[in-house]
Design an enzyme around this catalytic site. Structure first.
Site, short mmCIF file in Angstrom:
data_model
loop_
_atom_site.label_atom_id
_atom_site.label_comp_id
_atom_site.label_asym_id
_atom_site.label_seq_id
_atom_site.Cartn_x
_atom_site.Cartn_y
_atom_site.Cartn_z
N GLY A 10 0.87 -1.18 0.00
CA GLY A 10 0.00 0.00 0.00
C GLY A 10 0.90 1.22 0.00
N HIS A 228 -17.53 4.21 9.47
CA HIS A 228 -17.79 5.33 8.56
C HIS A 228 -19.31 5.50 8.44
CE1 HIS A 228 -17.64 8.03 5.19
NE2 HIS A 228 -16.32 8.06 5.27
N ARG A 265 -16.74 11.57 12.82
CA ARG A 265 -17.35 10.36 12.25
C ARG A 265 -18.08 9.51 13.27
NH1 ARG A 265 -12.79 8.26 7.93
NH2 ARG A 265 -13.21 9.96 6.49
C1 LIG Z 1 -12.96 2.76 0.98
C2 LIG Z 1 -11.91 3.52 1.74
C3 LIG Z 1 -11.75 4.89 1.51
C4 LIG Z 1 -10.77 5.59 2.21
N1 LIG Z 1 -10.60 6.94 1.96
C5 LIG Z 1 -9.61 7.61 2.60
C6 LIG Z 1 -9.36 8.99 2.31
O1 LIG Z 1 -10.02 9.59 1.46
N2 LIG Z 1 -8.37 9.61 2.98
C7 LIG Z 1 -7.60 8.98 3.92
O2 LIG Z 1 -6.71 9.60 4.49
N3 LIG Z 1 -7.81 7.66 4.18
C8 LIG Z 1 -8.78 6.97 3.55
N4 LIG Z 1 -8.97 5.65 3.83
C9 LIG Z 1 -8.03 4.96 4.72
C10 LIG Z 1 -6.75 4.64 3.97
O3 LIG Z 1 -7.04 4.29 2.65
C11 LIG Z 1 -6.00 3.48 4.62
O4 LIG Z 1 -5.85 3.72 5.98
C12 LIG Z 1 -4.62 3.34 3.99
O5 LIG Z 1 -4.71 3.24 2.60
C13 LIG Z 1 -3.86 2.15 4.55
O6 LIG Z 1 -2.65 2.06 3.83
P1 LIG Z 1 -1.51 1.03 4.22
O7 LIG Z 1 -0.39 1.26 3.26
O8 LIG Z 1 -1.25 1.08 5.67
O9 LIG Z 1 -2.17 -0.39 3.94
P2 LIG Z 1 -2.94 -0.99 2.67
O10 LIG Z 1 -3.13 -0.02 1.57
O11 LIG Z 1 -4.13 -1.65 3.28
O12 LIG Z 1 -1.95 -2.08 2.16
C14 LIG Z 1 -1.67 -3.25 2.89
C15 LIG Z 1 -0.74 -4.10 2.07
O13 LIG Z 1 -0.30 -5.21 2.85
C16 LIG Z 1 -0.41 -6.39 2.09
N5 LIG Z 1 -0.56 -7.51 3.03
C17 LIG Z 1 -1.49 -7.65 4.00
N6 LIG Z 1 -1.28 -8.81 4.66
C18 LIG Z 1 -0.20 -9.41 4.08
C19 LIG Z 1 0.50 -10.63 4.29
N7 LIG Z 1 0.14 -11.51 5.23
N8 LIG Z 1 1.56 -10.92 3.50
C20 LIG Z 1 1.96 -10.06 2.52
N9 LIG Z 1 1.32 -8.89 2.29
C21 LIG Z 1 0.26 -8.57 3.06
C22 LIG Z 1 -1.62 -6.15 1.19
O14 LIG Z 1 -1.59 -7.00 0.09
C23 LIG Z 1 -1.39 -4.69 0.82
O15 LIG Z 1 -0.46 -4.61 -0.23
C24 LIG Z 1 -9.95 4.93 3.16
C25 LIG Z 1 -10.13 3.56 3.39
C26 LIG Z 1 -11.11 2.86 2.70
C27 LIG Z 1 -11.30 1.40 2.98
#
Ligand SMILES: Cc1cc2nc3c(=O)[nH]c(=O)nc-3n(C[C@H](O)[C@H](O)[C@H](O)COP(=O)(O)OP(=O)(O)OC[C@H]3O[C@@H](n4cnc5c(N)ncnc54)[C@H](O)[C@@H]3O)c2cc1C
Length: 534
Positions: A10, A228, A265
């Site tokens: 992510g 949400h 929220r």
């Molecule tokens: C519908 C939606 C809308 C949103 N809108 C907003 C917004 O407008 N503004 C805002 O600030 N936030 C928003 N959020 C929140 C925000 O998107 C998330 O908090 C953020 O994207 C999380 O990013 P991350 O990189 O931590 O994890 P993620 O993007 O969740 O990525 C996690 C990664 O870990 C990998 N992974 C997981 N488990 C394993 C494993 N066991 N082995 C290998 N890989 C694994 C997955 O494949 C993925 O690649 C939104 C969330 C949602 C659900």
């Protein structure tokens, strides 16, 4: 041996990878999905930053974030994120994120809830997708190594030092170990455990947090789950807060508004859910914005409403309900992403870096994951532990995990895994959801433990080695159960209501709980306590 392995692709993982690579670290990103399928792509509304200090201030951004957290966050950590926000946006802009701009070519901003200021930058309603795709392009350009469709099964930890990972290659079924001098978990949050009552993707199953817990990491604030207010009825697909930020109303069946749409929220979600439990329907009303504005600012929301609810936003009311969306708790870290296990870092939604406390402001997660992701990638690279060498590693983890998987293939298959997953979602939503009390939480605990005790009757139907999705989902389900138990235990322990955590039997905030909760595994049981916010 790698210098830095990042689990998760992510925006948190990719930002960390780019800065680790910039510091010349031998870097590998491992992810169970393709990078472009990570949860981040679903973020629609935007990313916060004070860009124009004549209209807003960093102090105000810090104050809004701290207020939303209900005072269980670190002002220093928030300050770090907010002070770096403008640089983060400028960096994203430079590498190609197509932010919306005004007529003077300045980056446009919109209003989000919980703040009086307009500070959310956006790329129509595809902000997360544009950020993630741009970061991925940069990773390709910088020749960062990826192992996609590889799932983390365990961490190799010896003498409280993390030295590597055990992973499953989903395509071939092969289980391998890879060593690294530092490991950054960026595996996302745990709102996905509320199966069928969540805006999160199916792959969001709390793996990294559960694996870290089993490896001895400290978790924190796991009771804080954000619901949400506006997800589509039936599908739970999110309609972004930008819809209310751009002037949308929340109304009852007679078109009457009943709450200030831009309150925090948790308050809005509880007000909606109270009506829903009283058998009333609640709607989002965007009709007064008109087609042109809707198409300009929220094309994705319009498409989602049409495709999944058969509603034309410019003409009709859209039925909505709250859904589990974001999780403030996670692996406890400091601002550098360090956990209580040496060389193990966490970044993004899987981490609890003392920023969001009891409630996160919309737009602050994308900001956190990019700003801290970059910082943590850099910090881990600059603090590489050169003492660690492959010769010193005596782990038998690989053999143990292989044996464990062989055992799972021997389990009976008398109970349907997918029905159990649905059941867990229902239990969590009903008994550990927007409203909870001691009785409901104890019931949830009992029911989830019963399901956990029947894992060897659930088993897997598919016994093949290659692309065994059934096995993957079984392994994910074990993580879901472990984290569900931590969420419930943590919620039971916090006998007050604060932010997103609402206890019907303790409806007020209690100053004696002005603390972070802590959860660790002791003799295979979750042990919860509280500690000062630092
Ligand atoms: C519908 C939606 C809308 C949103 N809108 C907003 C917004 O407008 N503004 C805002 O600030 N936030 C928003 N959020 C929140 C925000 O998107 C998330 O908090 C953020 O994207 C999380 O990013 P991350 O990189 O931590 O994890 P993620 O993007 O969740 O990525 C996690 C990664 O870990 C990998 N992974 C997981 N488990 C394993 C494993 N066991 N082995 C290998 N890989 C694994 C997955 O494949 C993925 O690649 C939104 C969330 C949602 C659900």
């Amino acid at each position: 041996m790698y210098d830095v392995i990042i689990i998760g692709s992510g925006a948190a993982g990719l930002s960390a990878a780019l800065s680790a690579k910039e510091k010349n670290s031998k870097t590998l990103v491992i992810s169970k999905t393709q990078p472009t399928h990570s949860q981040t792509v679903q973020a629609q509304g935007g990313i916060n930053a004070v860009l124009y200090e004549d209209k807003d201030s960093i102090e105000q951004h810090v104050a809004d974030t701290y207020n939303a957290s209900k005072e269980i966050s670190s002002k220093d950590n928030i300050n770090f994120m907010c002070s770096n926000a403008k640089d983060t946006i400028n960096w994203l802009d430079e590498i190609g994120v197509p932010f919306n701009r005004d007529k003077e070519n300045k980056i446009s901003q919109r209003k989000f809830g919980g703040t009086k200021k307009i500070r959310t930058c956006y790329s129509s309603d595809y902000t997360g997708l544009k950020i993630l795709h741009t970061l991925f392009d940069q990773c390709i350009k910088n020749k960062i190594e990826f192992l996609n469709e590889h799932v983390l099964l365990d961490l190799i930890v010896e003498d409280k030092i993390c030295k590597g990972v055990v992973i499953l290659d989903i395509l071939s079924g092969e289980i391998k170990e890879i060593y690294s001098k530092s490991i950054i978990l960026a595996t996302g949050g745990y709102a996905g455990i509320y199966q069928n009552f969540t805006t999160n993707s199916y792959s969001n199953t709390a793996d990294g947090i559960a694996i870290a817990l089993r490896a001895g990491a400290k978790l924190s604030n796991m009771e804080f789950v954000q619901f949400h207010p506006t997800a589509l009825v039936n599908s739970n697909i999110l309609i972004s807060e930008s819809a209310r930020g751009e002037g949308g109303y929340l109304v009852d069946k007679d078109g009457n508004r009943f709450i200030d749409e831009l309150k925090a929220r948790d308050e809005v979600a509880r007000a909606i859910y109270t009506r829903i439990t009283n058998k009333e329907s609640v709607y989002l009303d965007l009709r007064h914005l008109g087609l042109e504005k809707i198409n300009d600012l929220m094309p994705q929301e319009r498409r989602l409403a049409l495709e999944f609810s058969n509603v034309k936003l410019e003409e009709e009311l859209l039925p909505i309900n709250p859904a589990a969306h974001y999780t403030m708790g996670g692996i406890k870290t400091n601002i550098n992403g360090q956990t209580n296990i040496k060389n193990l870092y966490a970044s993004g939604e899987c981490a609890q870096a003392n920023i969001h406390g009891a409630n996160r402001l919309g737009g602050n997660s994308l900001l956190e994951i990019v700003t801290l992701g970059k910082h943590i990638g850099s910090y881990a690279s600059e603090n590489i532990d050169n003492e660690i060498s492959v010769q010193d590693i005596n782990s038998n983890k690989l053999e143990l995990i292989k044996e464990e998987i062989e055992n799972i293939f021997e389990y009976k298959n008398e109970i349907n895994l997918y029905k159990c997953k649905d059941e867990v979602g229902q239990i969590l939503f009903d008994k550990a959801g927007l409203f909870k009390d001691k009785n409901s939480l104890n019931e949830a605990l009992k029911q989830i433990n019963e399901i956990k005790n029947s894992l060897d009757e659930i088993g897997v139907v598919d016994k093949q080695k290659e692309y065994n999705k059934n096995l993957l989902e079984f392994l994910e389900f074990r993580n879901i159960l472990d984290i569900a138990l931590v969420v419930i235990e943590s919620a039971l322990n916090r006998e007050e209501s604060r932010g997103s955590h609402y206890r019907v039997d303790y409806p007020n905030i209690d100053v004696s709980y002005l603390k972070n909760s802590k959860a660790v595994l002791e003799e295979n049981k979750v042990s919860c306590s509280f500690e000062d916010v630092v």
